[in-house]
Enzyme design. Structure first.
Site, PDB file in Angstrom:
ATOM      1  N   GLU A 186      -6.866 -20.118  22.708  1.00  0.00           N
ATOM      2  CA  GLU A 186      -7.114 -20.290  21.276  1.00  0.00           C
ATOM      3  C   GLU A 186      -7.535 -18.966  20.634  1.00  0.00           C
ATOM      4  O   GLU A 186      -8.499 -18.346  21.091  1.00  0.00           O
ATOM      5  CB  GLU A 186      -8.209 -21.348  21.072  1.00  0.00           C
ATOM      6  CG  GLU A 186      -7.748 -22.723  21.515  1.00  0.00           C
ATOM      7  CD  GLU A 186      -8.888 -23.679  21.855  1.00  0.00           C
ATOM      8  OE1 GLU A 186     -10.030 -23.449  21.408  1.00  0.00           O
ATOM      9  OE2 GLU A 186      -8.624 -24.653  22.588  1.00  0.00           O
ATOM     10  N   GLU A 212      -7.404 -27.802  25.137  1.00  0.00           N
ATOM     11  CA  GLU A 212      -7.808 -27.223  26.421  1.00  0.00           C
ATOM     12  C   GLU A 212      -7.107 -27.860  27.613  1.00  0.00           C
ATOM     13  O   GLU A 212      -6.749 -27.183  28.573  1.00  0.00           O
ATOM     14  CB  GLU A 212      -9.321 -27.327  26.615  1.00  0.00           C
ATOM     15  CG  GLU A 212     -10.139 -26.318  25.807  1.00  0.00           C
ATOM     16  CD  GLU A 212     -10.312 -26.732  24.362  1.00  0.00           C
ATOM     17  OE1 GLU A 212      -9.893 -27.846  23.993  1.00  0.00           O
ATOM     18  OE2 GLU A 212     -10.865 -25.929  23.584  1.00  0.00           O
ATOM     19  N   PHE A 263     -16.523 -26.180  26.796  1.00  0.00           N
ATOM     20  CA  PHE A 263     -15.273 -26.844  26.400  1.00  0.00           C
ATOM     21  C   PHE A 263     -14.383 -27.154  27.597  1.00  0.00           C
ATOM     22  O   PHE A 263     -13.402 -27.883  27.473  1.00  0.00           O
ATOM     23  CB  PHE A 263     -14.475 -26.004  25.393  1.00  0.00           C
ATOM     24  CG  PHE A 263     -15.252 -25.507  24.213  1.00  0.00           C
ATOM     25  CD1 PHE A 263     -16.443 -26.117  23.834  1.00  0.00           C
ATOM     26  CD2 PHE A 263     -14.792 -24.436  23.467  1.00  0.00           C
ATOM     27  CE1 PHE A 263     -17.160 -25.643  22.741  1.00  0.00           C
ATOM     28  CE2 PHE A 263     -15.500 -23.960  22.377  1.00  0.00           C
ATOM     29  CZ  PHE A 263     -16.685 -24.562  22.019  1.00  0.00           C
ATOM     30  N   HIS A 278     -22.982 -25.707  23.299  1.00  0.00           N
ATOM     31  CA  HIS A 278     -22.513 -24.310  23.394  1.00  0.00           C
ATOM     32  C   HIS A 278     -23.468 -23.470  24.247  1.00  0.00           C
ATOM     33  O   HIS A 278     -23.598 -22.270  24.036  1.00  0.00           O
ATOM     34  CB  HIS A 278     -22.439 -23.671  22.006  1.00  0.00           C
ATOM     35  CG  HIS A 278     -21.246 -24.065  21.187  1.00  0.00           C
ATOM     36  ND1 HIS A 278     -21.051 -25.334  20.703  1.00  0.00           N
ATOM     37  CD2 HIS A 278     -20.169 -23.349  20.769  1.00  0.00           C
ATOM     38  CE1 HIS A 278     -19.921 -25.378  20.004  1.00  0.00           C
ATOM     39  NE2 HIS A 278     -19.369 -24.177  20.031  1.00  0.00           N
TER      40      HIS A 278
HETATM   41  C1  LIG Z   1     -12.984 -28.560  22.472  1.00  0.00           C
HETATM   42  C2  LIG Z   1     -13.266 -27.344  21.655  1.00  0.00           C
HETATM   43  N1  LIG Z   1     -12.391 -26.313  21.728  1.00  0.00           N
HETATM   44  C3  LIG Z   1     -12.605 -25.192  20.999  1.00  0.00           C
HETATM   45  C4  LIG Z   1     -13.704 -25.094  20.190  1.00  0.00           C
HETATM   46  C5  LIG Z   1     -13.955 -23.806  19.405  1.00  0.00           C
HETATM   47  N2  LIG Z   1     -13.687 -24.054  18.009  1.00  0.00           N
HETATM   48  C6  LIG Z   1     -14.703 -24.364  17.178  1.00  0.00           C
HETATM   49  S1  LIG Z   1     -14.155 -24.682  15.664  1.00  0.00           S
HETATM   50  C7  LIG Z   1     -12.565 -24.413  16.088  1.00  0.00           C
HETATM   51  C8  LIG Z   1     -11.478 -24.562  15.083  1.00  0.00           C
HETATM   52  C9  LIG Z   1     -11.349 -25.953  14.591  1.00  0.00           C
HETATM   53  O1  LIG Z   1     -10.375 -26.000  13.626  1.00  0.00           O
HETATM   54  P1  LIG Z   1     -10.207 -27.258  12.724  1.00  0.00           P
HETATM   55  O2  LIG Z   1     -10.228 -28.495  13.553  1.00  0.00           O
HETATM   56  O3  LIG Z   1      -9.007 -27.036  11.895  1.00  0.00           O
HETATM   57  O4  LIG Z   1     -11.516 -27.320  11.839  1.00  0.00           O
HETATM   58  P2  LIG Z   1     -12.045 -26.282  10.778  1.00  0.00           P
HETATM   59  O5  LIG Z   1     -12.860 -25.282  11.522  1.00  0.00           O
HETATM   60  O6  LIG Z   1     -10.872 -25.701  10.086  1.00  0.00           O
HETATM   61  O7  LIG Z   1     -12.913 -27.077   9.861  1.00  0.00           O
HETATM   62  C10 LIG Z   1     -12.471 -24.066  17.419  1.00  0.00           C
HETATM   63  C11 LIG Z   1     -11.205 -23.738  18.099  1.00  0.00           C
HETATM   64  C12 LIG Z   1     -14.616 -26.169  20.176  1.00  0.00           C
HETATM   65  N3  LIG Z   1     -15.732 -26.127  19.444  1.00  0.00           N
HETATM   66  N4  LIG Z   1     -14.357 -27.291  20.894  1.00  0.00           N
END
Ligand SMILES: Cc1ncc(C[n+]2csc(CCOP(=O)(O)OP(=O)(O)O)c2C)c(N)n1
Lengths: 331, 314
Positions: A33, A63, A89, A132
């Site tokens: 990611e 993941e 994660f 986290h």
């Molecule tokens: C399972 C998991 N994978 C990766 C992350 C890291 N992460 C936190 S926010 C995010 C992006 C999420 O995007 P979206 O669902 O579009 O929500 P937005 O942040 O745009 O509100 C990621 C990859 C996480 N918190 N949990």
């Protein structure tokens, strides 16, 4: 490319190992990611996409698919290096790692290999929430078929990642977020070490301290404090939990007669319990005191810094553990 | 609800989050925070369509949902500051707080982690006959999680009273959602689960309220789940330290023309100076409200470290 000898921060060392891997192995792929166009959430994969194009790519937030895809690609001749942003994660991809990746070579009697590397970072930092902040290495060290390494310094971040990538076994490298800014000078063009090997990083006579990841630095601080009080502590960086290089630990305990194991993970069922058991099993007659253990108490990790401060172990906890076993009367 | 009520509700969330950023810079809020600047009309509209008996589960970008759901501002600030808040006593922090008293099942900092939980809340409602509905918000990227797929199929197959609000702000952290899905609209995915899916303008609270109201009515009547894709844009980075180098230049500036407060202000300007003056007055009131809440939060003590092992087991 980089100079043969460089001063790099931990995170830059991780980045340099990726450059080395993509240049060395045409079959290497890097994905995860935000690793390509955004240059990596922590910068570990910075510049890779520019240099190596489609061999470095961003994935959906999936993941389970990231790990499973790395496995399938590895079984068909690729050498994937994937990033899971936070160790926590990995829980989302647990089936792929435990039931699929770890079984691949064994059940095929070597017919399949799974030369994939999973990188992640873990551990505590102020304000980080309970999802986290965990230290989860014991989950993976408990699982035969996986290799697990936790680099404690920039040089190891570079060398251990190279070892992981070069290995034909599935390997987890678990970095520590708080170590990313640390820097050190080291050679980049040396031979690639095979996976494994612990390291005595400070000699001592009175007590052995075994640690990994962030707790190595804390143990060195503890050893310094103890030295000022006339207690000579030997510090061993275990580096790899699988394969476990126990011989230097046994040799050290043979000389010191006392041992403390220090990690950031919860105490119960942590990998420190394994070290304690091995010491009881193999070094029992060398011991002058019970094995000391340092780790987080068995609670969830709270977000508030004042609460974290009492949960996350640091140098003081190591000193206290050493004091406790030194107070034991010698038999 | 009228334009001024929308403005007040959205401005309160905006001001809360702007203050969060200041407190973060000043070191009073530890860790990283994820702001919903620009997306506020979604929680404001959605929560207006809900009743106290309903269950609310949101993402880590959930300050707006918490405020719209009526969680007290002092408690929110103090939780974010790592103080002994009445919410989670500093145990949760910004991306993971919850409130049983408000039917607020919590933020979740595992992407899509709240979706199966929300299905469970809907399951409980189906069994206890309470008529409660379970609403869950996630980001666009969350729909790419396995848990999201499992949750939607599960909810659909049992016709559970679930409303999923996908806040499509066009980015999954730093990667454009366009690069990560091949369907034209995320709402198109609903068809695969046999549930209705709609795409709406998420920057208009009235439109959001109507869509959620319809979905809630359907769910309460036993009609099963609905997927609502609410289009919106982030005015700030993914998290407090995000410099947004990945965003094309001018994107945020143009989003500022479409964001909910700017729209309401434009409409007021067309109406005349009195209407604008009333919005200015609301800004002042909101600012005073936030000042008072921060003051209240600063008076909340830090948690007692001796309590750190409490509440782990019954
Ligand atoms: C399972 C998991 N994978 C990766 C992350 C890291 N992460 C936190 S926010 C995010 C992006 C999420 O995007 P979206 O669902 O579009 O929500 P937005 O942040 O745009 O509100 C990621 C990859 C996480 N918190 N949990």
């Amino acid at each position: 490319m980089l100079e043969p000898v460089a001063t790099l921060r931990y995170i830059q060392a991780v980045n340099a190992a990726h450059f080395w891997a993509l240049a060395t192995y045409p079959e290497a792929l890097v994905f995860g990611e935000d690793v390509a166009l955004p240059n990596g959430p922590f910068g570990a994969t910075k510049g890779l996409h520019d240099a190596f194009g489609t061999r470095v790519f961003d994935t959906p937030i999936s993941e389970s698919a990231i790990v499973g895809a790395a496995l399938g690609a590895a079984m068909r001749g690729r050498r994937p290096i994937i990033e899971i942003m936070y160790g926590d994660f990995i829980a989302v991809a647990m089936d792929q790692i435990i039931n699929q990746v770890a079984n691949t070579r064994y059940v095929s009697r070597g017919g399949w290999r799974a030369p994939l590397t999973i990188r992640t970072q873990q551990g505590n930092s102020p304000g980080a929430c309970a999802q986290h902040s965990q230290s989860l290495e014991a989950w993976f060290a408990h699982t035969p078929g996986l290799r697990v390494g936790l680099p404690s310094n920039p040089r190891d971040a570079y060398e251990m990642l190279r070892s992981a990538i070069a290995s034909d076994d599935p390997t987890l490298i678990m970095e520590h977020r708080l170590l990313y800014p640390d820097s050190a000078q080291f050679a980049l063009d040396g031979p690639v070490e095979p996976i494994g090997g612990s390291r005595v990083i400070r000699d001592g006579r009175d007590v052995t301290i075994v640690a990994w990841s962030r707790m190595v630095g804390e143990s060195l601080k503890a050893a310094q404090t103890l030295a000022e009080r006339g207690v000579s502590a030997e510090v061993i960086d275990l580096r790899w939990l699988s394969p476990l290089d126990f011989a230097p630990v046994a040799a050290s305990v043979h000389r010191t007669g006392r041992i403390v194991v220090a990690h950031e993970a919860n105490v119960t069922g942590g990998f420190g319990a394994e070290i304690a058991a091995r010491v009881a099993d193999e070094c029992f007659w060398d011991l002058d005191a019970p094995v000391g253990r340092v780790g987080a108490p068995d609670v969830r990790i709270p977000a508030a810094p004042v609460l974290q401060a009492v949960v996350v172990p640091a140098a003081g906890a190591v000193v206290a553990a050493v004091d406790r076993i030194l107070a034991e009367p010698k038999r | 609800m009228g334009r001024e009520e929308d403005y007040r509700a959205i401005a309160t969330i905006r001001a809360f989050e702007e203050r969060c950023m200041n407190l973060k810079t000043a070191g009073e809020i530890p860790g990283s925070i994820h702001l919903c600047d620009g997306q506020e009309a979604i929680p404001v509209g959605a929560c207006r369509a809900l009743e106290p008996r309903d269950a609310v589960t949101v993402t880590y970008r959930g300050h707006g949902w918490a405020i719209a759901r009526g969680l007290p501002l002092v408690a929110l600030f103090s939780e974010l500051m790592g103080r002994d808040s009445e919410l989670n006593g500093g145990r949760a922090g910004s991306p993971f707080f919850s409130s049983p008293a408000h039917g607020f099942l919590g933020e979740n900092s595992i992407v899509a982690g709240g979706m199966p939980m929300a299905v469970g809340a809907a399951l409980a409602a189906a069994h206890d006959g309470s008529g409660a509905v379970s609403i869950v918000s996630v980001g666009d990227g969350a729909l790419n999680q396995g848990a999201a797929h499992e949750a939607l199929n599960f909810a659909s197959v049992f016709s559970l009273p679930l409303v999923l609000v996908v806040e499509n702000n066009r980015y999954s952290e730093m990667t454009p959602i366009r690069d990560m899905v091949r369907v034209e609209r995320l709402a198109d995915r609903a068809a695969a689960y046999g549930m209705p899916g709609v795409t709406i303008d998420g920057n208009d609270a009235a439109i959001v309220e109507k869509a959620v109201h319809d979905a809630v009515a359907r769910a309460r009547a036993g009609g099963g789940p609905t997927l609502i894709e609410a289009d919106t844009e982030r005015l700030v980075g993914h998290y407090s330290g995000d410099l947004q180098a990945y965003r094309p230049s001018g994107e945020v500036a143009s989003a500022r023309e479409r964001e909910p407060l700017a729209r309401i202000r434009r409409a007021a300007a067309e109406e005349g100076p009195d209407a604008v003056a009333r919005l200015d007055a609301i800004d002042l009131e909101v600012s005073a409200l936030i000042d008072a809440a921060v003051k209240g939060a600063r008076a909340v003590p830090y948690p007692d470290p001796a309590t750190v092992r409490e509440h782990l087991y019954a």
